[in-house]
Structures are given as C-alpha cells and as structure tokens.
Design an enzyme around this catalytic site. Structure first.
Site: not given
Length: 105
Positions: A77, A80
C-alpha cells in the site's frame, strides 16, 4: 510487525500523499493563471517525493545488505501511494505546461 516497519510504511504513505496533494494544488494554481505558485507547489511535491525515495532507498540498502525487509499488504500500500504520487506529479507537470502555453496565446 515492528514499529520501525510501520514508520517506513507510514513515511511512504505520508510523503506520497503530500506529494500528490501538492501536485494537485499546482494544477489548480495553473488553472487560475498562477504559474509561479504552481511551480512552487511542484517543487514542494519534489521535496516530498525525495523524502519518500530516501525511505525507499534505505529499505533497498537493508535488503542488499542481507537484512530482509518485510513485504506485507501495508508495504504494498505504501509503495502504491508512492508510485501513484510520482505518476500524478509527472502528469501535473505536463498539464501545467499545456496551461502555460494556452495562457501565452
């Protein structure tokens, strides 16, 4: 998950989010014809991305030294967020350049 790992992940998310936010603000400034402000916001985005990149480089260095870095959903995450911020900033620069050209005509 240890505290150091979470600090790294949160650093990626925070700096990536800040960079994307500055890039968005830069587009808004350019749309209003405030190109000097837009340029300043892009510079702030670059500074945030450098901070995130430094964090990422630290992780890569640890891995290269044989100290395995835990890769979990939090890390994915965080990565990302960073990659999206880089892409968004690059597109913001292109949009600002187009708006600058339109303003000159």
């Amino acid at each position: 998950m240890n505290e150091e790992h979470m600090e790294v992940v949160m650093g990626l998310i925070m700096h990536g989010g800040n960079a994307k936010g500055y890039a968005y603000q830069a587009i808004q400034d350019a749309k209003a014809g405030n190109f000097d402000e837009a340029d300043k916001k892009i510079e702030l985005a670059n500074q945030e991305l450098k901070a995130a990149h430094d964090t990422q480089t630290g992780m890569l260095t640890q891995e290269a030294q044989g100290n395995h870095v835990e890769v979990d959903l939090y890390m994915v995450h965080g990565q990302d967020h960073l990659m999206n911020a880089i892409t968004f900033k690059d597109l913001a620069i292109e949009i600002i350049e187009l708006l600058r050209r339109l303003d000159e005509k």
